[in-house]
Design a protein around this motif. Structure first.
Motif, PDB file in Angstrom:
ATOM      1  N   ARG A 163       4.386   9.531 -13.164  1.00  0.00           N
ATOM      2  CA  ARG A 163       3.102   9.684 -12.454  1.00  0.00           C
ATOM      3  C   ARG A 163       3.046   8.791 -11.210  1.00  0.00           C
ATOM      4  NH1 ARG A 163      -1.423   6.755 -12.634  1.00  0.00           N
ATOM      5  NH2 ARG A 163      -0.819   5.615 -14.508  1.00  0.00           N
ATOM      6  N   LEU A 164       3.561   7.584 -11.310  1.00  0.00           N
ATOM      7  CA  LEU A 164       3.481   6.642 -10.179  1.00  0.00           C
ATOM      8  C   LEU A 164       4.686   6.760  -9.240  1.00  0.00           C
ATOM      9  CD1 LEU A 164       2.193   3.585 -12.262  1.00  0.00           C
ATOM     10  CD2 LEU A 164       0.860   4.919 -10.619  1.00  0.00           C
ATOM     11  N   THR A 224       3.242 -10.031  -0.740  1.00  0.00           N
ATOM     12  CA  THR A 224       2.079  -9.629  -1.548  1.00  0.00           C
ATOM     13  C   THR A 224       2.271  -8.189  -1.990  1.00  0.00           C
ATOM     14  OG1 THR A 224       0.812  -8.894   0.367  1.00  0.00           O
ATOM     15  CG2 THR A 224       0.513 -11.190  -0.321  1.00  0.00           C
ATOM     16  N   TRP A 225       1.579  -7.813  -3.036  1.00  0.00           N
ATOM     17  CA  TRP A 225       1.764  -6.487  -3.628  1.00  0.00           C
ATOM     18  C   TRP A 225       0.404  -5.914  -4.026  1.00  0.00           C
ATOM     19  CZ3 TRP A 225       4.405 -10.917  -5.119  1.00  0.00           C
ATOM     20  CH2 TRP A 225       3.783 -11.693  -6.108  1.00  0.00           C
ATOM     21  N   PRO A 226       0.283  -4.588  -4.048  1.00  0.00           N
ATOM     22  CA  PRO A 226      -0.978  -3.975  -4.475  1.00  0.00           C
ATOM     23  C   PRO A 226      -1.061  -3.925  -5.993  1.00  0.00           C
ATOM     24  CG  PRO A 226       0.587  -2.285  -3.878  1.00  0.00           C
ATOM     25  CD  PRO A 226       1.281  -3.607  -3.651  1.00  0.00           C
ATOM     26  N   ARG A 227      -2.133  -3.326  -6.505  1.00  0.00           N
ATOM     27  CA  ARG A 227      -2.253  -3.111  -7.943  1.00  0.00           C
ATOM     28  C   ARG A 227      -2.218  -1.619  -8.215  1.00  0.00           C
ATOM     29  NH1 ARG A 227      -3.998  -7.487 -10.964  1.00  0.00           N
ATOM     30  NH2 ARG A 227      -5.569  -6.439 -12.219  1.00  0.00           N
ATOM     31  N   LEU A 228      -1.659  -1.269  -9.362  1.00  0.00           N
ATOM     32  CA  LEU A 228      -1.548   0.136  -9.756  1.00  0.00           C
ATOM     33  C   LEU A 228      -2.142   0.297 -11.150  1.00  0.00           C
ATOM     34  CD1 LEU A 228       2.165   0.862  -8.680  1.00  0.00           C
ATOM     35  CD2 LEU A 228       0.103   1.705  -7.533  1.00  0.00           C
ATOM     36  N   SER A 229      -2.638   1.490 -11.427  1.00  0.00           N
ATOM     37  CA  SER A 229      -3.219   1.745 -12.762  1.00  0.00           C
ATOM     38  C   SER A 229      -2.169   2.216 -13.733  1.00  0.00           C
ATOM     39  CB  SER A 229      -4.275   2.847 -12.660  1.00  0.00           C
ATOM     40  OG  SER A 229      -5.459   2.303 -12.209  1.00  0.00           O
ATOM     41  N   ASN A 240      -0.659  -5.728 -11.416  1.00  0.00           N
ATOM     42  CA  ASN A 240       0.142  -5.983 -10.210  1.00  0.00           C
ATOM     43  C   ASN A 240       1.320  -5.025 -10.166  1.00  0.00           C
ATOM     44  OD1 ASN A 240      -1.458  -8.139  -9.539  1.00  0.00           O
ATOM     45  ND2 ASN A 240      -0.106  -9.673 -10.468  1.00  0.00           N
ATOM     46  N   ALA A 241       1.615  -4.516  -8.980  1.00  0.00           N
ATOM     47  CA  ALA A 241       2.807  -3.662  -8.807  1.00  0.00           C
ATOM     48  C   ALA A 241       4.029  -4.576  -8.759  1.00  0.00           C
ATOM     49  CB  ALA A 241       2.672  -2.825  -7.538  1.00  0.00           C
ATOM     50  N   GLY A 297       2.198   3.315  -2.820  1.00  0.00           N
ATOM     51  CA  GLY A 297       1.164   2.405  -3.317  1.00  0.00           C
ATOM     52  C   GLY A 297      -0.036   3.217  -3.793  1.00  0.00           C
ATOM     53  N   PRO A 298      -1.147   2.549  -4.112  1.00  0.00           N
ATOM     54  CA  PRO A 298      -2.317   3.259  -4.628  1.00  0.00           C
ATOM     55  C   PRO A 298      -2.918   4.220  -3.604  1.00  0.00           C
ATOM     56  CG  PRO A 298      -2.781   0.921  -4.278  1.00  0.00           C
ATOM     57  CD  PRO A 298      -1.327   1.099  -4.055  1.00  0.00           C
ATOM     58  N   ASP A 299      -2.687   3.956  -2.314  1.00  0.00           N
ATOM     59  CA  ASP A 299      -3.201   4.831  -1.259  1.00  0.00           C
ATOM     60  C   ASP A 299      -2.204   5.939  -0.881  1.00  0.00           C
ATOM     61  OD1 ASP A 299      -1.220   3.232  -0.243  1.00  0.00           O
ATOM     62  OD2 ASP A 299      -2.433   2.300   1.327  1.00  0.00           O
TER      63      ASP A 299
END
Ligand SMILES: Nc1ncnc2c1ncn2[C@@H]1O[C@H](COP(=O)(O)OP(=O)(O)O)[C@@H](O)[C@H]1O
Ligand SMILES: [Mg+2]
Length: 396
Positions: free
Chosen positions: A288-289, A236-241, A249-250, A329-331
């Motif tokens: 940025r990411l 599973t993967w997180p989401r990124l903006s 989805n990342a 990740g986003p966190d």
């Protein structure tokens, strides 16, 4: 062509560039067509650029074929489409030295099928001194998910926990499964044919225990009973903006084309998903990411597999798979980059303007031009007549 030099280290001979060409759809109507003799007598003794797919006029190749024909014409290259009506004869002529192909793009070989006509054609081009976009042996090895898995794991690339189950032996395997995959109903597992593609033969088994796995396998093996299968743990993967403020989805699909990396945010076309599958991952987003390791993964994979044209699906995993490539990740927590689908060699060249699941038109036009350019370089460096035939030619 707009390109930027990339800074991550490379195991490749030449520096890899990140393509930053236009995003807008290609609107110009394509009017060029490839020569595609239906009668074998019409085959010429040599071509600078050749392509193979089974029928002459296929919706999913129409735009690409036309751009390839246009790019070839602009460079004075002779071209031919090999298809079901001429593939056998072309292979015979190549083997007999009555046909030469300078640069060949395969689009239909089933590398693991011994007598596949398109695999034999590509092999004949290669054996007779032509250049195939990917060396057949490389495609054969790295598009086999079970073999590629071993290679990637050995070299520190993140991969899902997976076990290879040789053809026909699932019933025995479930009795003594790998220590790492539990079959107690607590995990979701995927069954995949080693040489599958386009999601064919892939079955996702939730709450997987022995009975469910065996039942799913009966289903999966309808696709190819003779193939090996891999059983793989769900990732599973997180989401990124993105820079447009939209969360995605990342999960990315990165193309590698003749020394260029072209990364996209990627989502499968599924019921309920209406948008296009591909959106360019921009240089600003990479910065940025902090996604430079994503590019490093794809670039090093190109170095490992030695292929010139492929795509790979890579995600930022929520799990703890070992991977030399990590990104936040986003966190802000660092997570492993993990390839879900390792190497696809016959990349989709249909266009987004026709099919939302396909890559942007601009990319397809761009790669068509790169192939024609590579064919021209091949023609200029090794003109016909100067080809050196290897002594270890395989029998036709
Ligand atoms: N281990 C996995 N974890 C999560 N999703 C997966 C996994 N394996 C496959 N998938 C999903 O199934 C799709 C098809 O699997 P893939 O390995 O890409 O096969 P194919 O070669 O047929 O494209 C992937 O694009 C992904 O969406
Ligand atoms: Mg895939």
């Amino acid at each position: 062509m707009a390109t930027t030099q990339k800074t991550v280290g490379s195991g490749l001979a030449a520096p890899v560039r990140l393509w930053s060409g236009p995003e807008e759809p290609e609107t110009e109507s394509a009017r060029h067509s490839l020569s595609a003799p239906r009668r074998c007598e019409e085959l010429a003794p040599h071509y600078d650029l050749t392509l193979s797919h089974p029928a002459v006029d296929m919706d999913s190749f129409r735009a690409f074929d036309a751009w390839l024909a246009k790019a070839a014409a602009a460079r004075g290259l002779t071209c031919c489409l090999f298809h079901d009506d001429n593939v056998e004869e072309a292979t015979r002529r190549l083997r007999a030295g009555r046909l030469q192909c300078g640069f060949h793009l395969d689009y239909y070989a089933l590398w693991h099928v011994p007598d596949d006509p398109y695999a034999r054609l590509a092999q004949a081009v290669h054996d007779r001194g032509g250049r195939t976009i990917n060396v057949p042996e490389r495609s054969r090895e790295f598009t086999n998910k079970a073999q590629a898995h071993v290679q990637l794991l050995e070299h520190g690339f993140g991969v899902p926990l997976s076990v290879r189950v040789p053809s026909g032996s699932m019933a025995e395997w479930v009795q003594t499964p790998s220590l790492s995959l539990r079959l107690d109903g607590s995990e979701t597992l995927f069954i995949k044919p080693a040489n599958g593609f386009g999601s064919r033969g892939i079955v996702c088994v939730e709450h997987c225990d022995r009975e469910r796995l065996l039942a799913a396998w009966e289903n999966a093996r309808q696709f190819d009973a003779g193939d090996d299968y891999i059983v793989q743990r769900l990732v599973t993967w997180p989401r990124l903006s993105g820079d447009d403020g939209i969360e995605r989805n990342a999960y990315w699909r990165v193309f590698y084309c003749l020394g260029e990396l072209i990364p996209f945010w990627w989502a499968k076309q599924e019921t309920g998903f209406a948008g296009p599958s591909y959106r360019r991952l921009t240089g600003a987003e990479i910065k940025r990411l902090r996604l430079q390791p994503l590019l490093a993964y794809a670039e090093d994979l190109a170095g490992l597999c030695g292929m010139n044209w492929f795509s790979t699906e890579i995600c930022l995993s929520d799990g703890d798979e070992p991977s030399r490539y990590q990104a936040p990740g986003p966190d802000g927590r660092m997570r492993p980059l993990v390839a879900i689908d390792y190497v696809n060699d016959q990349c989709d060249v249909d266009v987004q303007s026709r099919c939302p699941g396909s890559p942007p038109d601009a990319l397809i036009r761009h790669v068509a031009e790169r192939f024609a350019e590579a064919a021209l370089v091949r023609k200029n460096t090794l003109p016909f007549g100067a080809a050196v035939f290897p002594s270890h030619n395989r029998a036709a």
